[in-house]
Scaffold this motif. Structure first.
Motif, PDB file in Angstrom:
ATOM      1  N   TYR A   1      18.411   5.462  40.010  1.00  0.00           N
ATOM      2  CA  TYR A   1      18.252   6.377  38.879  1.00  0.00           C
ATOM      3  C   TYR A   1      17.086   5.924  38.000  1.00  0.00           C
ATOM      4  N   THR A   2      16.376   6.896  37.447  1.00  0.00           N
ATOM      5  CA  THR A   2      15.244   6.596  36.571  1.00  0.00           C
ATOM      6  C   THR A   2      15.271   7.492  35.333  1.00  0.00           C
ATOM      7  N   HIS A   3      14.668   6.977  34.275  1.00  0.00           N
ATOM      8  CA  HIS A   3      14.650   7.702  32.991  1.00  0.00           C
ATOM      9  C   HIS A   3      13.316   7.374  32.316  1.00  0.00           C
ATOM     10  N   PRO A   4      12.322   8.291  32.398  1.00  0.00           N
ATOM     11  CA  PRO A   4      10.980   8.005  31.873  1.00  0.00           C
ATOM     12  C   PRO A   4      10.787   8.441  30.418  1.00  0.00           C
ATOM     13  N   GLU A   5       9.998   7.644  29.696  1.00  0.00           N
ATOM     14  CA  GLU A   5       9.570   7.985  28.334  1.00  0.00           C
ATOM     15  C   GLU A   5       8.078   8.333  28.432  1.00  0.00           C
ATOM     16  N   VAL A   6       7.750   9.604  28.330  1.00  0.00           N
ATOM     17  CA  VAL A   6       6.394  10.064  28.661  1.00  0.00           C
ATOM     18  C   VAL A   6       5.565  10.254  27.393  1.00  0.00           C
ATOM     19  N   GLU A   7       4.460   9.532  27.308  1.00  0.00           N
ATOM     20  CA  GLU A   7       3.548   9.653  26.168  1.00  0.00           C
ATOM     21  C   GLU A   7       2.307  10.439  26.573  1.00  0.00           C
ATOM     22  N   PHE A   8       1.760  11.170  25.617  1.00  0.00           N
ATOM     23  CA  PHE A   8       0.541  11.953  25.871  1.00  0.00           C
ATOM     24  C   PHE A   8      -0.101  12.291  24.531  1.00  0.00           C
ATOM     25  N   TYR A   9      -1.370  12.694  24.574  1.00  0.00           N
ATOM     26  CA  TYR A   9      -2.107  13.078  23.377  1.00  0.00           C
ATOM     27  C   TYR A   9      -2.336  14.583  23.347  1.00  0.00           C
ATOM     28  N   LEU A  10      -2.381  15.123  22.125  1.00  0.00           N
ATOM     29  CA  LEU A  10      -2.798  16.506  21.898  1.00  0.00           C
ATOM     30  C   LEU A  10      -4.091  16.486  21.098  1.00  0.00           C
TER      31      LEU A  10
ATOM     32  N   ALA B   1       7.728  23.081  24.048  1.00  0.00           N
ATOM     33  CA  ALA B   1       7.717  22.409  25.353  1.00  0.00           C
ATOM     34  C   ALA B   1       9.137  22.078  25.811  1.00  0.00           C
ATOM     35  N   ILE B   2       9.963  21.566  24.884  1.00  0.00           N
ATOM     36  CA  ILE B   2      11.336  21.189  25.248  1.00  0.00           C
ATOM     37  C   ILE B   2      12.157  22.422  25.590  1.00  0.00           C
ATOM     38  N   THR B   3      11.977  23.499  24.836  1.00  0.00           N
ATOM     39  CA  THR B   3      12.689  24.745  25.142  1.00  0.00           C
ATOM     40  C   THR B   3      12.346  25.222  26.546  1.00  0.00           C
ATOM     41  N   MET B   4      11.063  25.122  26.897  1.00  0.00           N
ATOM     42  CA  MET B   4      10.613  25.555  28.218  1.00  0.00           C
ATOM     43  C   MET B   4      11.173  24.645  29.310  1.00  0.00           C
ATOM     44  N   LEU B   5      11.144  23.333  29.074  1.00  0.00           N
ATOM     45  CA  LEU B   5      11.674  22.384  30.057  1.00  0.00           C
ATOM     46  C   LEU B   5      13.160  22.625  30.301  1.00  0.00           C
ATOM     47  N   GLU B   6      13.909  22.812  29.210  1.00  0.00           N
ATOM     48  CA  GLU B   6      15.355  22.974  29.360  1.00  0.00           C
ATOM     49  C   GLU B   6      15.699  24.302  30.007  1.00  0.00           C
ATOM     50  N   SER B   7      14.851  25.318  29.819  1.00  0.00           N
ATOM     51  CA  SER B   7      15.084  26.597  30.503  1.00  0.00           C
ATOM     52  C   SER B   7      14.892  26.452  32.012  1.00  0.00           C
TER      53      SER B   7
ATOM     54  N   GLU C   1       4.272   9.729  18.371  1.00  0.00           N
ATOM     55  CA  GLU C   1       4.025   8.335  18.731  1.00  0.00           C
ATOM     56  C   GLU C   1       3.022   7.713  17.757  1.00  0.00           C
ATOM     57  N   ALA C   2       2.588   6.483  18.074  1.00  0.00           N
ATOM     58  CA  ALA C   2       1.813   5.689  17.126  1.00  0.00           C
ATOM     59  C   ALA C   2       0.397   6.216  16.898  1.00  0.00           C
ATOM     60  N   GLY C   3      -0.209   6.838  17.909  1.00  0.00           N
ATOM     61  CA  GLY C   3      -1.580   7.306  17.772  1.00  0.00           C
ATOM     62  C   GLY C   3      -1.660   8.681  17.127  1.00  0.00           C
ATOM     63  N   PRO C   4      -2.786   9.021  16.491  1.00  0.00           N
ATOM     64  CA  PRO C   4      -2.958  10.367  15.941  1.00  0.00           C
ATOM     65  C   PRO C   4      -2.917  11.411  17.056  1.00  0.00           C
ATOM     66  N   GLY C   5      -2.063  12.418  16.886  1.00  0.00           N
ATOM     67  CA  GLY C   5      -1.931  13.440  17.914  1.00  0.00           C
ATOM     68  C   GLY C   5      -1.152  12.996  19.138  1.00  0.00           C
ATOM     69  N   GLN C   6      -0.574  11.784  19.095  1.00  0.00           N
ATOM     70  CA  GLN C   6       0.157  11.261  20.259  1.00  0.00           C
ATOM     71  C   GLN C   6       1.645  11.583  20.153  1.00  0.00           C
ATOM     72  N   ASN C   7       2.221  12.016  21.240  1.00  0.00           N
ATOM     73  CA  ASN C   7       3.630  12.404  21.265  1.00  0.00           C
ATOM     74  C   ASN C   7       4.353  11.718  22.409  1.00  0.00           C
ATOM     75  N   GLU C   8       5.686  11.647  22.272  1.00  0.00           N
ATOM     76  CA  GLU C   8       6.520  11.132  23.353  1.00  0.00           C
ATOM     77  C   GLU C   8       7.705  12.061  23.546  1.00  0.00           C
ATOM     78  N   ILE C   9       7.986  12.381  24.802  1.00  0.00           N
ATOM     79  CA  ILE C   9       9.172  13.140  25.165  1.00  0.00           C
ATOM     80  C   ILE C   9       9.864  12.376  26.286  1.00  0.00           C
ATOM     81  N   ASP C  10      11.144  12.069  26.084  1.00  0.00           N
ATOM     82  CA  ASP C  10      11.905  11.273  27.049  1.00  0.00           C
ATOM     83  C   ASP C  10      12.831  12.176  27.851  1.00  0.00           C
ATOM     84  N   LEU C  11      12.730  12.083  29.165  1.00  0.00           N
ATOM     85  CA  LEU C  11      13.590  12.872  30.038  1.00  0.00           C
ATOM     86  C   LEU C  11      14.907  12.128  30.275  1.00  0.00           C
TER      87      LEU C  11
END
Length: 445
Positions: free
Chosen positions: A126-135, A170-176, A187-197
């Motif tokens: 089993y795996t559970h990723p914490e995904v970071e990305f910038y906008l 994004a979360i609404t779309m993922l859950e659909s 997240e820590a950087g400007p424009g940086q976000n994290e979504i954990d699955l």
């Protein structure tokens, strides 16, 4: 025809689905897609869809180009961003040879083989990723500097911030699409976000991650911004990682949990961690596959540059999160090196192989490191037996090239392609004259 295939055919008819996208992933982790009409669906289930595999990165050679994409009906989902009327759905595919055998070059098949090996030992991974990305705001032109969508920091709540709206959409779309989300935050950087699955078996998680990256890109475009999973897009800001929690289950029992043991970790868990540490350098060219990945790994800001483990130590490569009393099934380990841009099928396969090797060979786990590894001197790290991860893609390739574990896990075809492709990337990178060099040397030399 099985029930799942019948369900897909019925849903396509009832929901007026006009296009079915067949998705698969090349060896570099890039999503590929071909659309078929509903009338072709039964044939696709029975025989698959033929295509030219030689045109896909790493899939096959020109003289054996014919390949077959066979859809997996359990992965059927409607794509919500394509609208309700005359909709579009997708399914992930397994790639087969013309005689119906699984392709040795298919990333999904690489992971399936690794999971089958674990299953033979009685384990489910089993795996559970914490995904970071910038906008970022859309640049005026290709040469424009990157402008993050906000100046927020870790856990910041920005009044009317665009990232709130983005994450909600994004979360609404993922859950659909049946993809459960556990947490989301700035997240820590400007424009940086994290979504954990949420936790899932590794194959489902890998499929979910490919969908996740597509959904994030689609929502960003809808909102007039762009999303990037590049490991280190800005030199002076944190990189984007994908810390991933791992556990093995034997049936309903968490094989990593042992009541009363140190950190509640079983012998199996300790050997699995030892396997990750022993083989960490060998698998780094897979978990961190781009030249830019090493800017993140060696850029500070809690990036795991050294091979060690610790209990709740965020500077360590492998972290054992705090145990929750009464929740044995939550015992897990967190591997912190992965990039958000990795090929999840290959990354999960090599991490599992490393951990299983530790169990098979009975590797001894060294003492935990509770110091901030970044604050130690080189001499102190050497005295503690703490080795560095590869410091460049070139170094990572050289270590992987000698790895029997990675060669066996990936298979000869994928192993050779990755090495060849990454050498080309490194050669192209080192041939560049960078702005840093021009600024530092042009006037003074």
């Amino acid at each position: 025809m099985d029930r799942q295939q019948e369900f897909v055919l019925r849903t396509v008819e009832e929901r007026d689905i006009r296009f079915i996208r067949l998705w698969f992933t090349d060896v570099l982790g890039m999503l590929k897609s071909v659309a078929i009409a509903p009338a072709e669906l039964e044939s696709a289930f029975a025989e698959g869809i033929g295509f030219d595999g030689s045109s896909i990165e790493g899939l096959t050679r020109v003289y054996e180009a014919d390949m077959i994409a066979k859809p997996d009906p359990t992965t059927f989902q409607v794509l919500p961003w394509r609208g309700e009327r005359h909709g579009t759905a997708r399914m992930f595919c397994d790639i087969l040879t013309p005689d119906g055998e699984p392709s040795l070059a298919d990333s999904r098949n690489v992971l399936k083989r690794a999971l089958a090996k674990a299953s033979d030992k009685g384990f489910t991974f089993y795996t559970h990723p914490e995904v970071e990305f910038y906008l970022f705001n859309q640049p005026a032109d290709a040469g424009s500097p990157l402008v993050p969508v906000d100046q927020g920091g870790y856990f910041d709540h920005l009044a009317r911030g665009s990232t709130h709206d983005f994450r909600r959409a994004a979360i609404t779309m993922l859950e659909s699409m049946g993809i459960s989300v556990e947490f989301s935050h700035h997240e820590a950087g400007p424009g940086q976000n994290e979504i954990d699955l949420r936790y899932a078996d590794a194959l489902t998680t890998a499929d979910n991650l490919m969908t996740f990256r597509t959904v994030v890109k689609e929502v960003a475009l809808e909102q007039g911004v762009f999303a990037s999973f590049m490991p280190k897009p800005m030199a002076d800001q944190p990189g984007s990682g994908m810390h991933t929690h791992l556990s093995l289950f034997e049936g309903d029992r968490n094989a990593f949990h042992e009541p009363g043991a140190q950190f509640e970790l079983s012998k199996t868990a300790r050997q699995f961690i030892a396997g990750l540490l022993v083989h960490a350098a060998e698998i780094t060219a897979i978990t961190n596959q781009y030249v830019n990945s090493y800017k993140r790994l060696w850029g500070g800001a809690e990036a795991p540059s050294y091979v060690c483990w610790g209990h709740n130590n965020r500077s360590a490569l492998v972290r054992v999160p705090m145990y929750k009393p009464g929740k044995g099934n939550s015992s897990r380990v967190e591997y912190r090196a992965l990039d958000s841009a990795t090929n999840p099928y290959l990354a999960f396969a090599v991490m599992l192989a490393a951990g299983l090797k530790g169990i098979e060979e009975g590797y001894e786990l060294p003492e935990a490191t509770e110091d901030d590894v970044w604050e130690l001197t080189d001499a102190e790290r050497r005295a503690l037996g703490i080795k560095p991860l590869p410091q460049s893609l070139d170094e990572a390739i050289a270590v992987m090239e000698k790895s029997e574990l990675v060669a066996e896990t990936l298979g000869e075809h994928v192993f050779d392609f990755v090495l060849r492709n990454k050498r080309q990337e490194w050669d192209g990178y080192r041939a560049q004259v960078t702005p840093f060099e021009l600024k530092r040397f042009l006037q003074v030399l």
